[in-house]
Design a protein around this motif. Sequence first.
Motif, PDB file in Angstrom:
ATOM      1  N   GLN A  41      46.416 -40.689  11.482  1.00 34.20           N
ATOM      2  CA  GLN A  41      46.557 -40.958  10.023  1.00 34.20           C
ATOM      3  C   GLN A  41      45.944 -42.419   9.891  1.00 34.20           C
ATOM      4  OE1 GLN A  41      49.470 -40.382  12.204  1.00 34.20           O
ATOM      5  NE2 GLN A  41      48.859 -38.064  11.708  1.00 34.20           N
ATOM      6  N   TYR A  42      45.563 -42.858   8.667  1.00 34.89           N
ATOM      7  CA  TYR A  42      45.196 -43.902   8.146  1.00 34.89           C
ATOM      8  C   TYR A  42      45.770 -44.667   7.070  1.00 34.89           C
ATOM      9  CZ  TYR A  42      42.210 -41.386   4.879  1.00 34.89           C
ATOM     10  OH  TYR A  42      41.875 -40.577   3.734  1.00 34.89           O
ATOM     11  N   HIS A  43      45.743 -45.837   7.058  1.00 35.86           N
ATOM     12  CA  HIS A  43      46.255 -46.825   5.570  1.00 35.86           C
ATOM     13  C   HIS A  43      45.023 -47.871   5.415  1.00 35.86           C
ATOM     14  CE1 HIS A  43      48.690 -48.762   2.976  1.00 35.86           C
ATOM     15  NE2 HIS A  43      48.317 -49.855   3.681  1.00 35.86           N
ATOM     16  N   TRP A  44      44.643 -47.748   4.225  1.00 34.52           N
ATOM     17  CA  TRP A  44      43.616 -48.868   3.869  1.00 34.52           C
ATOM     18  C   TRP A  44      44.045 -49.581   2.551  1.00 34.52           C
ATOM     19  CZ3 TRP A  44      41.086 -48.134  -1.014  1.00 34.52           C
ATOM     20  CH2 TRP A  44      41.373 -46.897  -1.482  1.00 34.52           C
ATOM     21  N   SER A  45      43.632 -50.787   2.444  1.00 42.38           N
ATOM     22  CA  SER A  45      43.981 -51.632   1.356  1.00 42.38           C
ATOM     23  C   SER A  45      42.755 -52.289   0.658  1.00 42.38           C
ATOM     24  CB  SER A  45      45.135 -52.498   1.926  1.00 42.38           C
ATOM     25  OG  SER A  45      45.409 -53.724   0.960  1.00 42.38           O
ATOM     26  N   LEU A  46      42.771 -52.356  -0.455  1.00 42.13           N
ATOM     27  CA  LEU A  46      41.701 -53.145  -1.114  1.00 42.13           C
ATOM     28  C   LEU A  46      41.969 -54.456  -1.337  1.00 42.13           C
ATOM     29  CD1 LEU A  46      40.733 -50.986  -4.313  1.00 42.13           C
ATOM     30  CD2 LEU A  46      39.265 -51.072  -2.079  1.00 42.13           C
ATOM     31  N   ASP A  47      43.125 -54.877  -1.323  1.00 44.97           N
ATOM     32  CA  ASP A  47      43.846 -56.307  -1.377  1.00 44.97           C
ATOM     33  C   ASP A  47      43.337 -57.164  -0.402  1.00 44.97           C
ATOM     34  OD1 ASP A  47      44.519 -55.812  -3.988  1.00 44.97           O
ATOM     35  OD2 ASP A  47      46.536 -55.412  -3.458  1.00 44.97           O
ATOM     36  N   ASP A  48      43.550 -56.794   0.932  1.00 40.98           N
ATOM     37  CA  ASP A  48      43.187 -57.278   2.149  1.00 40.98           C
ATOM     38  C   ASP A  48      41.992 -57.028   2.863  1.00 40.98           C
ATOM     39  OD1 ASP A  48      44.629 -55.433   3.168  1.00 40.98           O
ATOM     40  OD2 ASP A  48      46.185 -56.313   4.209  1.00 40.98           O
ATOM     41  N   ALA A  49      41.554 -55.871   2.285  1.00 37.79           N
ATOM     42  CA  ALA A  49      40.194 -55.421   2.943  1.00 37.79           C
ATOM     43  C   ALA A  49      40.573 -54.797   4.427  1.00 37.79           C
ATOM     44  CB  ALA A  49      39.140 -56.342   2.861  1.00 37.79           C
ATOM     45  N   ARG A  50      41.610 -54.377   4.590  1.00 36.45           N
ATOM     46  CA  ARG A  50      41.944 -53.761   5.963  1.00 36.45           C
ATOM     47  C   ARG A  50      42.197 -52.357   6.063  1.00 36.45           C
ATOM     48  NH1 ARG A  50      40.380 -56.876   9.634  1.00 36.45           N
ATOM     49  NH2 ARG A  50      42.065 -55.859  10.884  1.00 36.45           N
ATOM     50  N   LEU A  87      37.466 -55.291  -8.728  1.00 36.73           N
ATOM     51  CA  LEU A  87      37.600 -55.259  -7.363  1.00 36.73           C
ATOM     52  C   LEU A  87      37.931 -56.662  -6.783  1.00 36.73           C
ATOM     53  CD1 LEU A  87      34.838 -53.030  -6.086  1.00 36.73           C
ATOM     54  CD2 LEU A  87      37.117 -52.393  -6.382  1.00 36.73           C
ATOM     55  N   PRO A  88      39.136 -56.656  -5.827  1.00 33.23           N
ATOM     56  CA  PRO A  88      39.388 -57.989  -5.224  1.00 33.23           C
ATOM     57  C   PRO A  88      38.341 -58.530  -4.269  1.00 33.23           C
ATOM     58  CG  PRO A  88      41.120 -56.076  -4.595  1.00 33.23           C
ATOM     59  CD  PRO A  88      39.992 -55.599  -5.426  1.00 33.23           C
ATOM     60  N   ARG A  89      38.317 -59.761  -4.252  1.00 33.66           N
ATOM     61  CA  ARG A  89      37.162 -60.414  -3.850  1.00 33.66           C
ATOM     62  C   ARG A  89      37.067 -60.055  -2.300  1.00 33.66           C
ATOM     63  NH1 ARG A  89      32.730 -61.183  -2.607  1.00 33.66           N
ATOM     64  NH2 ARG A  89      31.807 -63.114  -1.523  1.00 33.66           N
ATOM     65  N   ALA A  90      38.206 -59.892  -1.542  1.00 31.88           N
ATOM     66  CA  ALA A  90      38.201 -59.590  -0.248  1.00 31.88           C
ATOM     67  C   ALA A  90      37.347 -58.304   0.105  1.00 31.88           C
ATOM     68  CB  ALA A  90      39.577 -59.474   0.280  1.00 31.88           C
ATOM     69  N   VAL A  91      37.503 -57.346  -0.595  1.00 28.70           N
ATOM     70  CA  VAL A  91      37.105 -55.987  -0.282  1.00 28.70           C
ATOM     71  C   VAL A  91      35.563 -56.126  -0.580  1.00 28.70           C
ATOM     72  CG1 VAL A  91      37.178 -54.531  -2.372  1.00 28.70           C
ATOM     73  CG2 VAL A  91      37.572 -53.646  -0.140  1.00 28.70           C
ATOM     74  N   LEU A  92      34.777 -57.027  -1.134  1.00 30.69           N
ATOM     75  CA  LEU A  92      33.414 -57.028  -1.363  1.00 30.69           C
ATOM     76  C   LEU A  92      32.569 -57.592  -0.183  1.00 30.69           C
ATOM     77  CD1 LEU A  92      33.310 -58.633  -4.941  1.00 30.69           C
ATOM     78  CD2 LEU A  92      33.110 -56.202  -4.206  1.00 30.69           C
TER      79      LEU A  92
END
Length: 160
Positions: A41-50, A87-92
């Motif tokens: 399984q996986y989990h991802w987040s745009l906010d913290d780019a993880r 988009l959140p800056r972190a994910v760029l």
Amino acid sequence: MDDRSKHDHSDWEEVVLAARERARARQALMVDRFGLSGDVQYHWSLDDARITWSRAGKVFLAGRLTMIGSVSLAQQSWLWSWANDSLPRAVLGDIERVRRYGEENDFPVLPWPGFDHRPELVAEARMVAASVLDADGLWAESTDDGQLHFLVHDLAPATG
């Protein structure tokens, strides 16, 4: 007016071929080395780019994401993440380097904010982005109305 030479399609094809080979090798290594097949399984987040991967509820791998771009199936279009103000800056991450690489080498697809969705062209853009940014792998997430495309970096076993 810009006097640089016009886009040389054969140069683009060479870059894409090298990027495709590199991406295939890196992707296979990532899946094999970290066991990213089977009941993962996986989990991802745009906010913290993880992004994290788990098995049986236990996280075993973590990495950093860079969003490459997105496909709108309704509009049949691709939009580079660097051109997406929502988009959140972190994910760029360093995606601007891909745009600059396109400008410096006269590869039109890379500095265009968007283009008509053609799966092969999207694949080429993704692989060149992975090469330019020295990604460990590629990741995609599909929704009913679109696709999100990412690069995966800095993979490391999760601790405690």
